[in-house]
Design an enzyme around this catalytic site. Sequence first.
Site, mmCIF file in Angstrom:
data_model
loop_
_atom_site.group_PDB
_atom_site.id
_atom_site.type_symbol
_atom_site.label_atom_id
_atom_site.label_comp_id
_atom_site.label_asym_id
_atom_site.label_seq_id
_atom_site.Cartn_x
_atom_site.Cartn_y
_atom_site.Cartn_z
ATOM 1 N N GLY A 181 -54.270 -35.167 -4.102
ATOM 2 C CA GLY A 181 -54.469 -36.599 -4.250
ATOM 3 C C GLY A 181 -54.846 -36.946 -5.686
ATOM 4 O O GLY A 181 -54.006 -36.983 -6.577
ATOM 5 N N GLY A 182 -56.129 -37.150 -5.914
ATOM 6 C CA GLY A 182 -56.624 -37.618 -7.217
ATOM 7 C C GLY A 182 -56.080 -36.852 -8.417
ATOM 8 O O GLY A 182 -55.654 -37.454 -9.411
ATOM 9 N N ASN A 211 -49.692 -36.393 -3.712
ATOM 10 C CA ASN A 211 -49.724 -37.595 -2.879
ATOM 11 C C ASN A 211 -50.434 -38.664 -3.707
ATOM 12 O O ASN A 211 -51.651 -38.629 -3.849
ATOM 13 C CB ASN A 211 -50.494 -37.297 -1.585
ATOM 14 C CG ASN A 211 -50.723 -38.547 -0.756
ATOM 15 O OD1 ASN A 211 -50.168 -39.605 -1.046
ATOM 16 N ND2 ASN A 211 -51.544 -38.425 0.277
ATOM 17 N N GLY A 271 -61.019 -36.608 -1.440
ATOM 18 C CA GLY A 271 -61.543 -37.599 -2.375
ATOM 19 C C GLY A 271 -63.057 -37.561 -2.524
ATOM 20 O O GLY A 271 -63.663 -38.470 -3.079
ATOM 21 N N SER A 317 -59.654 -32.440 -2.530
ATOM 22 C CA SER A 317 -60.344 -32.182 -3.801
ATOM 23 C C SER A 317 -59.867 -30.907 -4.492
ATOM 24 O O SER A 317 -60.664 -30.183 -5.095
ATOM 25 C CB SER A 317 -61.864 -32.163 -3.608
ATOM 26 O OG SER A 317 -62.310 -33.410 -3.112
ATOM 27 N N GLU A 359 -55.742 -40.594 6.374
ATOM 28 C CA GLU A 359 -55.998 -42.010 6.047
ATOM 29 C C GLU A 359 -55.154 -42.913 6.943
ATOM 30 O O GLU A 359 -55.580 -44.008 7.314
ATOM 31 C CB GLU A 359 -55.705 -42.256 4.556
ATOM 32 C CG GLU A 359 -56.810 -41.648 3.685
ATOM 33 C CD GLU A 359 -56.372 -41.173 2.323
ATOM 34 O OE1 GLU A 359 -55.280 -41.542 1.869
ATOM 35 O OE2 GLU A 359 -57.141 -40.397 1.708
HETATM 36 P P1 13P Z 1 -57.805 -35.567 -3.002
HETATM 37 O O1 13P Z 1 -57.072 -34.474 -3.722
HETATM 38 O O2 13P Z 1 -57.977 -36.819 -3.817
HETATM 39 O O3 13P Z 1 -59.068 -35.087 -2.364
HETATM 40 O O4 13P Z 1 -56.843 -36.028 -1.782
HETATM 41 C C1 13P Z 1 -56.271 -35.064 -0.977
HETATM 42 C C2 13P Z 1 -55.265 -35.719 -0.110
HETATM 43 O O5 13P Z 1 -55.602 -36.524 0.747
HETATM 44 C C3 13P Z 1 -53.854 -35.401 -0.333
HETATM 45 O O6 13P Z 1 -53.052 -35.906 0.679
#
Ligand code: 13P
Length: 251
Positions: free
Chosen positions: A234-235, A9, A173, A213, A97
Site C-alpha cells: 500500500g503506502g 495497491n 497502514g 506495512s 477495506e
Molecule cells: P500498507 O502497505 O499501506 O500497510 O497497505 C497494505 C495493503 O492494504 C495492500 O493492499
Amino acid sequence: MRKPIVVGNWKMNKTPEEAVQLVAELKPLVAGIEAVEIGICPPFVCLTEASKLLKGTNIGLGAQNMYWEPEGAYTGEISAEMLVTSGCRYVILGHSERRAYFGETNATVHKRLEAALQSGLSPIVCVGETLEQREAGKAEEVVADHLRGAYEGISATDAQKTVIAYEPVWAIGTGLTATPDQAQEMHAFIRKILTELYGDSVAEGVRIQYGGSMKPGNAKELLAQKDIDGGLIGGAALQAESFTGIIKGAL
Ligand code: 13P
C-alpha cells in the site's frame, strides 16, 4: 519454483496526472528485473493512461476491484471486460477495506472471483484477520473461512491462476508489520487449506503475498520466508524508490 510477485495497491491515491508521473519514475528503476513479477493497481480513472505507458515494460497493470455482472444497470460499477480492455492483467478482490467499508462478504468475493477468472484476469484474493479476531485466537478460522468462501466451486485449473494476499488487518497502514515468523505461520496454514481444497501440486504452485506495512527495510526478511512469495504493497507503493526497494528485496 514460484516466481515472486510484488504488486502496488495505490488505493484511493493519485490523479491521472500524478499516476503518469509515478509510472514514469518507476519504469527506469525496475527496468531489466525479470526474476520478480511486478504489478501496479492504480485507481480506475488512471488505468487507460497507465496502460499506454506500461506497454512493452516489465510492469503489469491491475485494478483494485470489479463487479461480477458483465454489463447493465449497475451505477458506479466496473466490469471485468472493461478492465481487460483497459489493459489490466490483475484485479484485487476482497481487500479488507472493501469488506469493512463497502459491505463485501465471502459470497460477493466469490462471485467476483468467478467473473474475473472467466474474463482471463489474474485475481489477487485478499484474506486476513482483524486484531480482535487474532487476540481471540480466531485468526486461522477467519482466514480459512475467507479462503473456503472465495474458492468454493472454483476448479483447480482456475485456482492455479490466482494469487492470494495474506493481509492481517491490524498491519495495514499501521506501521505494525507481522513478524516474519507470524507471517510464515499463516502462509503455511493458507497452503495447507489449498492442499485440502486442491491437492499438493496446486497448493505448491499458488503464490501467496504478504501485505501490511511492508517497506524496503522489512521486505527482505519477510520475502525470505519459505511460503511468502511476494507482497501487496500500500503506502510504500506510492513512491517509486520505496516500491523499487521492496521489489529488490524479492530478488
Ligand atoms: P500498507 O502497505 O499501506 O500497510 O497497505 C497494505 C495493503 O492494504 C495492500 O493492499
